[in-house]
Write a protein that holds these residues in place. Structure first.
Motif, mmCIF file in Angstrom:
data_model
loop_
_atom_site.group_PDB
_atom_site.id
_atom_site.type_symbol
_atom_site.label_atom_id
_atom_site.label_comp_id
_atom_site.label_asym_id
_atom_site.label_seq_id
_atom_site.Cartn_x
_atom_site.Cartn_y
_atom_site.Cartn_z
ATOM 1 N N GLU A 1 -6.565 4.175 -7.690
ATOM 2 C CA GLU A 1 -5.585 3.228 -8.207
ATOM 3 C C GLU A 1 -5.175 2.241 -7.123
ATOM 4 N N TYR A 2 -5.004 2.729 -5.898
ATOM 5 C CA TYR A 2 -4.623 1.856 -4.778
ATOM 6 C C TYR A 2 -5.716 0.830 -4.505
ATOM 7 N N GLN B 1 -11.913 2.831 -14.790
ATOM 8 C CA GLN B 1 -11.229 2.253 -13.627
ATOM 9 C C GLN B 1 -12.164 2.177 -12.420
ATOM 10 N N VAL C 1 -7.952 -0.289 -6.535
ATOM 11 C CA VAL C 1 -8.084 -1.232 -7.663
ATOM 12 C C VAL C 1 -6.931 -2.215 -7.675
ATOM 13 N N THR C 2 -5.728 -1.718 -7.436
ATOM 14 C CA THR C 2 -4.540 -2.588 -7.540
ATOM 15 C C THR C 2 -4.308 -3.415 -6.285
ATOM 16 N N LYS C 3 -4.877 -3.031 -5.164
ATOM 17 C CA LYS C 3 -4.681 -3.768 -3.913
ATOM 18 C C LYS C 3 -6.039 -4.113 -3.313
#
Length: 723
Positions: free
Chosen positions: A494-495, A599, A497-499
């Motif tokens: 998640e990190y 994702q 992908v989001t950053k």
């Protein structure tokens, strides 16, 4: 720089040893530990301050000065025990030793009654210590009692302690006083400095002055004692010499009265008489010999009857005339014979006379020579006796004179030294030097702190930079990935992908680029991700690479090669229970078993437990066929294998892959573990493509001094929050 090859394969692990000292690195290491150095310095100064201001007892130093008199000022200029010091270096150093001799210090102890001083006599100190009920139950007393009880329990009751003898106490006090006293020579002078250091101001000055006085009095005592001994010895010696002189003179008189010798002159006259008699005896012997030979010639001629020969031998003209008359017939031959017989008779008389004269002279000479010989012996004996008497007289006169001089000197000796300057009572303590103690404590603290920092740095066995990792192993570092700030493993993806602009994502992109460029002609398709031991971030590394490759539009497959631990379920929510073994065994198709993660943007093939060992599965032909099938279906295949030092799976899988990425956890994995892991790949001729320095802590990098050098890491901490 030198390197030691591990085996013949290429590339090989190289352990680099640098013989040069990098002063810049050394300074940076010390600077990194500045707070530790500051802490040790503060502690050292506190300890030094406690020592200087609380524990240490103030000591006071007093100095007295004594000068050595080198000139000789004795009244009658006698030498030996009464002379002054020569002033040479041997004498100076000798006097220093005398000043520090135990005998002289003993006199000082007796004079000042230092046996009763608790500073020098521990017995007096212990007796003077008051014992109260409170002190009996103090912490120190309880500890001492406990120690005594334990010793008695283990070793039995100790024998009663014997009190030291008076001699032992005196020796101890002398030793303690000597420790408080030092004597030195003032350079290029005849002056001695007596230095005394004690806890008492007045006592230091008193001891310094008293020692100087005792030293001078000791010189006088020694001289007086030496003079007294010399006088006693000389008196006895003079008496003995007087007896010897009288005996020698008496022997001369006795010898003179018992011999006929008048003088050496009379002996010389006798020698002249012997010489005259020897000359006369020589003449008489010659005359006697001639007379004897004439008598023998005459008798021989008479026996022959040859008158002509008789006339020639006789040499008498009257006999010649008689012989002529006999020849003419005018005279009878009997007259000639009678006349010749008279010649023989005269020769006999002459021979008898000369012989008697020679014998008389010989007898006189023998008697005279015997007399001369005896007189010579007597003269030699007399001269020896006279010489002995004269020598005895000279020795007697010399010692008698010395006795008188010594008797005059007795009681008027002068010391060889005098007090030049008396000690004054010191007003301030000489020790402890508080400022010096604090300064030295601070310096010691700095050095101790620096030594601890350097020792810690030398003992560290981990990698903190890519340069260090490359230099030590000889392998290229293809990537440096910082710690991904995710609280849970599922938050890693998640990190990323989001950053996408974070430092971690950028580091993964750099790693991806390095992998693709590792072989430009044939970019690797199957990539093995492994490490030395668990917990080095190889799985996170694999996921990050998969996510990055999928972002390029690649069709990517992530394979969980660790079928023992199976950690993918901690990163992904996957419901499919079947996995790699089902595909390899042919029980299911690859397309049916893989799980597509939206994702992640890639397919995932999880691990699966089977009856056969993982190593056997990975060495099978079925596994090779599986990889061949996967190559046809996917652009990039990343296999997350178990750690190489735990199980052999990674080495087996390495035979079928195009690239091997070896993860090394920053400041965690030991150097020996990394080297051993790389060796294990070399042992099966598997080429490690590159190393990845993983889970780098930006704050730690900066703390260890790498933040200023590797500018990319300097912004990691900021990127964590701003990316």
């Amino acid at each position: 720089m030198t390197s030691k090859k591990m085996n013949a394969s290429s590339p090989t692990v190289s352990i680099a040893t640098d013989d040069e000292i990098d002063l810049g690195k050394l300074f940076r290491t010390v600077w990194r530990g500045k707070w530790w150095i500051a802490l040790t310095t503060v502690l050292a100064v506190l300890i030094g301050g406690y020592k200087a201001y609380v524990v240490s007892i103030p000591l006071y130093t007093a100095n007295s000065f004594v000068v050595l008199e080198t000139r000789d000022e004795q009244i009658t200029n006698i030498e030996g025990v009464l002379s002054g010091m020569s002033g040479d270096y041997m004498s100076i150093f000798t006097e220093i030793e005398v000043l520090q001799s135990r005998e002289l210090i003993k006199k000082l102890v007796e004079r000042l009654d230092l046996l009763q001083d608790p500073n020098f006599n521990g017995q007096v100190r212990s007796e003077a210590t008051p014992s109260s009920k409170a002190s009996k139950y103090s912490v120190g007393a309880v500890k001492l009692a406990a120690k005594a009880a334990v010793k008695e329990l283990i070793f039995g009751k100790a024998p009663p302690r014997l009190l030291p003898s008076a001699e032992t106490i005196m020796d101890s006090v002398i030793s303690n006083v000597l420790e408080a006293i030092s004597v030195s020579n003032v350079s290029d002078t005849y002056v001695y400095r007596i230095t005394v250091t004690t806890p008492d101001q007045k006592k230091s000055a008193l001891i310094a002055n008293s020692l100087a006085e005792v030293y001078i009095l000791n010189q006088l005592d020694v001289k007086f004692e030496a003079t007294e001994q010399a006088t006693t010895w000389l008196t006895e010696r003079v008496s003995e010499l007087q007896v010897e002189l009288e005996t020698a003179e008496s022997a001369v008189k006795t010898f003179n009265s018992g011999t006929a010798l008048v003088s050496p002159a009379s002996l010389e006259g006798l020698n002249r008489q012997v010489k005259d008699l020897r000359e006369r005896l020589g003449g008489a012997a010659s005359t006697s010999k001639i007379a004897t030979m004439r008598l023998r010639d005459l008798e021989s001629a008479l026996e022959t009857g040859n008158r002509s020969k008789m006339i020639d031998i006789a040499g008498d003209s009257s006999l010649k005339r008689t012989f002529d008359l006999v020849e003419k017939g005018t005279m009878s031959s009997d007259v000639f014979d009678k006349q010749f017989q008279r010649e023989i008779d005269r020769a006999k008389v002459e021979e008898t006379r000369s012989t008697a004269q020679k014998m008389a002279l010989q007898k006189s000479m023998d008697e005279l020579e015997k007399q001369v010989e005896q007189q010579s012996k007597d003269l030699v004996v007399l001269q020896q006796l006279l010489r002995e008497a004269e020598a005895s007289r000279l020795i007697y006169d010399y010692f008698l004179g010395r006795l008188k001089e010594t008797s005059v000197q007795q009681g008027i000796q002068q010391a060889d030294s005098r007090v030049l300057s008396r000690a004054v009572v010191p007003t301030s303590p000489s020790a402890p030097n508080k400022s010096r103690i604090l300064a030295l404590s601070g310096i010691l603290g700095v050095f101790l702190g620096a030594a601890l920092v350097l020792l810690r740095e030398m003992r560290q066995n981990k990698f903190r930079s890519a340069e260090e990792l490359e230099a030590y192993t000889g392998y290229t570092v293809m990537g440096q990935i910082p710690i991904i700030p995710a609280r849970k493993r599922k938050g890693v993806l998640e990190y990323l992908v989001t950053k996408p602009a974070s430092a971690s994502a950028e580091a993964v992109r750099n790693l991806r680029t390095s992998v693709l460029l590792s072989n430009i002609d044939k970019p690797p398709q199957i990539i093995l991700s492994t490490s030395s031991i668990p917990g080095e971030g190889k799985t996170t590394q694999s996921i990050a690479l998969v996510q990055n490759f999928s972002g390029l539009g690649k069709k990517v497959l992530l394979i969980e090669g660790d079928m023992r631990r199976r950690v993918f379920d901690q990163y992904f929510d996957i419901s499919e229970e079947r996995g790699i073994i089902s595909v390899i065994s042919g029980e299911a198709k690859l397309s049916d078993v893989v799980a597509h993660h939206k994702q992640l943007g890639a397919d995932i093939l999880v691990g699966e437990k089977g009856s056969a060992s993982a190593a056997d599965i990975f060495t099978s032909d079925s596994f090779a066929k599986f990889l061949a099938q996967a190559r046809q279906a996917y652009d990039i295949i990343i296999i997350d294998s178990p750690p190489v030092l735990v199980v052999p799976d990674a080495r087996v899988i390495a035979q079928s892959v195009d690239a091997i990425l070896y993860a090394v956890k920053w400041d965690s994995t030991s150097k020996s573990q990394v080297v051993e892991g790389l060796r294990s790949f070399e042992s099966v001729n598997a080429r490690v493509t590159g190393l990845v320095l993983n889970q780098i802590a930006p704050g730690g990098m900066k703390r260890y001094g790498y933040g200023g050098v590797h500018s990319a890491y300097a912004n990691y901490g900021k990127n964590y929050y701003d990316g």
